[in-house]
Motif scaffolding. Structure first.
Motif, PDB file in Angstrom:
ATOM      1  N   LYS A 182      87.035  45.882 -59.941  1.00  0.00           N
ATOM      2  CA  LYS A 182      86.201  44.910 -60.652  1.00  0.00           C
ATOM      3  C   LYS A 182      85.002  44.483 -59.826  1.00  0.00           C
ATOM      4  N   SER A 183      85.206  44.304 -58.505  1.00  0.00           N
ATOM      5  CA  SER A 183      84.087  43.791 -57.716  1.00  0.00           C
ATOM      6  C   SER A 183      83.042  44.872 -57.445  1.00  0.00           C
ATOM      7  N   THR A 184      83.474  46.154 -57.371  1.00  0.00           N
ATOM      8  CA  THR A 184      82.494  47.210 -57.096  1.00  0.00           C
ATOM      9  C   THR A 184      82.010  47.895 -58.373  1.00  0.00           C
ATOM     10  N   LYS A 185      82.702  47.597 -59.496  1.00  0.00           N
ATOM     11  CA  LYS A 185      82.403  48.279 -60.768  1.00  0.00           C
ATOM     12  C   LYS A 185      82.528  49.793 -60.665  1.00  0.00           C
ATOM     13  N   MET A 186      83.531  50.227 -59.904  1.00  0.00           N
ATOM     14  CA  MET A 186      83.793  51.660 -59.777  1.00  0.00           C
ATOM     15  C   MET A 186      85.283  51.920 -59.993  1.00  0.00           C
ATOM     16  N   TYR A 187      85.613  53.159 -60.301  1.00  0.00           N
ATOM     17  CA  TYR A 187      87.016  53.532 -60.489  1.00  0.00           C
ATOM     18  C   TYR A 187      87.193  55.009 -60.159  1.00  0.00           C
ATOM     19  N   VAL A 188      88.458  55.446 -60.073  1.00  0.00           N
ATOM     20  CA  VAL A 188      88.748  56.823 -59.676  1.00  0.00           C
ATOM     21  C   VAL A 188      89.423  57.570 -60.821  1.00  0.00           C
ATOM     22  N   ILE A 189      88.976  58.775 -61.084  1.00  0.00           N
ATOM     23  CA  ILE A 189      89.672  59.634 -62.050  1.00  0.00           C
ATOM     24  C   ILE A 189      90.107  60.891 -61.327  1.00  0.00           C
ATOM     25  N   GLU A 190      91.182  61.496 -61.845  1.00  0.00           N
ATOM     26  CA  GLU A 190      91.776  62.604 -61.104  1.00  0.00           C
ATOM     27  C   GLU A 190      92.180  63.727 -62.036  1.00  0.00           C
ATOM     28  N   GLY A 191      92.066  64.951 -61.566  1.00  0.00           N
ATOM     29  CA  GLY A 191      92.533  66.106 -62.321  1.00  0.00           C
ATOM     30  C   GLY A 191      91.399  66.788 -63.064  1.00  0.00           C
ATOM     31  N   GLN A 192      91.621  68.073 -63.343  1.00  0.00           N
ATOM     32  CA  GLN A 192      90.599  68.865 -64.032  1.00  0.00           C
ATOM     33  C   GLN A 192      90.218  68.268 -65.378  1.00  0.00           C
ATOM     34  N   ARG A 193      91.241  67.872 -66.114  1.00  0.00           N
ATOM     35  CA  ARG A 193      90.976  67.450 -67.471  1.00  0.00           C
ATOM     36  C   ARG A 193      90.133  66.173 -67.536  1.00  0.00           C
ATOM     37  N   LEU A 194      90.557  65.147 -66.799  1.00  0.00           N
ATOM     38  CA  LEU A 194      89.830  63.873 -66.832  1.00  0.00           C
ATOM     39  C   LEU A 194      88.427  64.026 -66.234  1.00  0.00           C
ATOM     40  N   CYS A 195      88.325  64.786 -65.122  1.00  0.00           N
ATOM     41  CA  CYS A 195      87.013  64.952 -64.493  1.00  0.00           C
ATOM     42  C   CYS A 195      86.073  65.734 -65.414  1.00  0.00           C
ATOM     43  N   GLY A 196      86.610  66.761 -66.077  1.00  0.00           N
ATOM     44  CA  GLY A 196      85.804  67.507 -67.039  1.00  0.00           C
ATOM     45  C   GLY A 196      85.365  66.607 -68.182  1.00  0.00           C
ATOM     46  N   ASP A 197      86.284  65.765 -68.631  1.00  0.00           N
ATOM     47  CA  ASP A 197      86.011  64.807 -69.704  1.00  0.00           C
ATOM     48  C   ASP A 197      84.900  63.837 -69.319  1.00  0.00           C
ATOM     49  N   ALA A 198      84.948  63.368 -68.072  1.00  0.00           N
ATOM     50  CA  ALA A 198      83.939  62.422 -67.582  1.00  0.00           C
ATOM     51  C   ALA A 198      82.561  63.074 -67.619  1.00  0.00           C
ATOM     52  N   LEU A 199      82.536  64.346 -67.254  1.00  0.00           N
ATOM     53  CA  LEU A 199      81.295  65.113 -67.213  1.00  0.00           C
ATOM     54  C   LEU A 199      80.703  65.225 -68.622  1.00  0.00           C
ATOM     55  N   ILE A 200      81.542  65.678 -69.546  1.00  0.00           N
ATOM     56  CA  ILE A 200      81.091  65.866 -70.933  1.00  0.00           C
ATOM     57  C   ILE A 200      80.676  64.527 -71.541  1.00  0.00           C
ATOM     58  N   SER A 201      81.431  63.477 -71.182  1.00  0.00           N
ATOM     59  CA  SER A 201      81.157  62.159 -71.763  1.00  0.00           C
ATOM     60  C   SER A 201      80.014  61.447 -71.033  1.00  0.00           C
ATOM     61  N   LYS A 202      79.414  62.128 -70.080  1.00  0.00           N
ATOM     62  CA  LYS A 202      78.277  61.587 -69.325  1.00  0.00           C
ATOM     63  C   LYS A 202      78.578  60.276 -68.598  1.00  0.00           C
ATOM     64  N   ALA A 203      79.785  60.157 -68.085  1.00  0.00           N
ATOM     65  CA  ALA A 203      80.095  59.025 -67.199  1.00  0.00           C
ATOM     66  C   ALA A 203      79.296  59.231 -65.907  1.00  0.00           C
ATOM     67  N   ARG A 204      78.899  58.148 -65.266  1.00  0.00           N
ATOM     68  CA  ARG A 204      78.141  58.292 -64.018  1.00  0.00           C
ATOM     69  C   ARG A 204      79.117  58.594 -62.881  1.00  0.00           C
ATOM     70  N   ILE A 205      78.983  59.781 -62.289  1.00  0.00           N
ATOM     71  CA  ILE A 205      79.895  60.212 -61.223  1.00  0.00           C
ATOM     72  C   ILE A 205      79.236  59.942 -59.869  1.00  0.00           C
ATOM     73  N   ILE A 206      79.855  59.078 -59.087  1.00  0.00           N
ATOM     74  CA  ILE A 206      79.267  58.700 -57.805  1.00  0.00           C
ATOM     75  C   ILE A 206      79.698  59.665 -56.705  1.00  0.00           C
ATOM     76  N   THR A 207      81.001  59.888 -56.623  1.00  0.00           N
ATOM     77  CA  THR A 207      81.510  60.759 -55.566  1.00  0.00           C
ATOM     78  C   THR A 207      82.492  61.779 -56.127  1.00  0.00           C
ATOM     79  N   LEU A 208      82.378  63.003 -55.671  1.00  0.00           N
ATOM     80  CA  LEU A 208      83.342  64.051 -56.025  1.00  0.00           C
ATOM     81  C   LEU A 208      84.116  64.444 -54.778  1.00  0.00           C
ATOM     82  N   PHE A 209      85.440  64.530 -54.886  1.00  0.00           N
ATOM     83  CA  PHE A 209      86.277  65.066 -53.812  1.00  0.00           C
ATOM     84  C   PHE A 209      87.011  66.297 -54.344  1.00  0.00           C
ATOM     85  N   PHE A 210      87.063  67.331 -53.552  1.00  0.00           N
ATOM     86  CA  PHE A 210      87.861  68.493 -53.973  1.00  0.00           C
ATOM     87  C   PHE A 210      88.417  69.218 -52.754  1.00  0.00           C
TER      88      PHE A 210
END
Lengths: 262, 262
Positions: free
Chosen positions: B27-55
């Motif tokens: 809440k204080s940073t207004k950021m969150y973490v998503i994990e896995g191919q499906r959710l990360c792919g979904d974030a991409l398609i849905s144009k969520a703002r991606i700050i950091t990628l780890f792989f």
């Protein structure tokens, strides 16, 4: 009357621990473990056969009445230390009460005029538990479960089912499509639920007596053999993202449509 | 372009780890973490703002295309060792891909003619995730969520929602009953879902536009204030054990009834 157990290596404790974690152990001994006030109380009311009762001193103080009743019903009762209890518990914050119960005799009885939910290869224990809970809530006559589905006596299924496993007649079958075929020959109506926009909408189907609603695996759906055995196919018409219903939600909406009266 | 990280003590890794476990941090940073191919792919398609990628290197080999696309979208990309990845992962069997994303700007926009699911103090993350997933499946216009509900960006909610969080408009309110009151003044229809046999059956309610269907906490239901604000009350008529519907199942049946056409 109860006996105290203070060692984790006690063979009764070790067996309960094994039952918790192994579906194979449950199947070969025909026993399973339930945990918590609610489920143990439910088992008592539902007259499940209770073989062993384990409780901690703390639980004995907090839930004296329940433990007294469980002691009367159980074939053997043990008061255990919190450390020993952890061995026979599957939860993060154990309530200090659990029972080893005997599975009821398997049934193959099916009511000709009944309403059944039939599950082929449901693999997620929370889905299975929720579906059984909903089937009971909607007064279904029972569930038919394929041999490759998740074990009904898995601790997560038991918790999710809210005790429905004690009361809902459950029929196990190792040949699911053949079972549906046989039901059809006996004049019942097995229906395949499929995510296919060309199938009949569930809202336009009527006469939900003598019906088995077949739901398939979370990822693959029903097998081709089962769809063939059923003949009839229905679907949930969707406005939004069709692939996006969880298996327990689809099953619940189908059961609701079979119950709501049209 | 990516940078290699081999230490668990790297500050970027530590921050992602903190975001995973702490709703306060999210809440204080207004950021969150998503994990896995499906959710990360979904974030991409849905144009969520991606700050950091780890792989991990293994994921890079297995999902080269996805990781390439995510790298283009992310503001920073890091290839990490399996040990480091464990720090930024919330799952037992990690797939080796996760992203830190920025929360969208909060919205209070509500469509006068829309259909909304409104959740007061829903505490279980799987229930919340499933409800959001079903709302999207049934093409709802959004969800209204009370401040005391479980955090929408909790990793379990994100997984359960199957990415609905990226696409479904979500309105947060700290005063749920006042929000409903206001919607009523604006000509909308907030409806309280209650387990009360005397309430109107959901099957006999019509005109589901400009409606907010209010669902309460798993144990306590809606607050009295909210029920008062709504005025209108509906229920799911039950044949079997009335108390025995899981919150996500009740919500889904109510949304289905609002969608099915009568």
């Amino acid at each position: 009357m109860f006996t105290d157990i203070t060692s984790k290596d006690n063979p009764t404790v070790k067996q309960a621990h094994k039952l918790l974690g192994s579906s194979h152990e449950r199947k070969s001994t025909k026993m399973y473990v339930i945990e918590g006030q609610r489920l143990c109380g439910d088992a008592l009311i539902s007259k499940a056969r209770i073989i062993t009762l384990f409780f901690t001193e703390e639980a004995q103080q907090r839930s004296a009445d329940l433990i007294e009743c469980l002691e009367c019903a159980a074939e053997a009762s043990y008061r255990v230390t919190p450390e020993v209890f952890e061995k026979v518990s599957d939860t993060k914050h154990p309530q200090g009460i659990c029972c080893v119960c005997a599975m009821p005799e398997p049934t193959t009885d099916i009511k000709q005029e009944g309403r059944y939910i039939a599950l082929e290869n449901i693999s997620d224990p929370s889905n299975l538990g929720t579906i059984l809970r909903t089937a009971e809530a909607f007064n279904f006559d029972g569930a038919v479960i394929s041999g490759d589905s998740c074990d009904v006596y898995n601790p997560k299924v038991l918790r999710g089912s809210m005790g429905a496993v004690f009361r809902l007649p459950i029929i196990h079958t190792d040949n699911f499509p053949a079972f549906m075929q046989e039901c059809k020959l006996r004049g019942m109506r097995p229906i395949a639920a499929v995510p296919d926009r060309n199938a009949v909408s569930i809202t336009s189907v009527r006469f939900f007596r003598g019906v088995l609603m077949c739901i398939g695996n979370e990822a693959q759906g029903l097998t081709e053999e089962t769809v063939k055995s059923c003949g009839e196919k229905v679907t949930i018409p969707m406005l939004g993202r069709a692939e996006s219903l969880n298996a327990s939600i689809s099953a619940s909406i189908l059961m609701w449509e079979m119950s709501r009266g049209k």
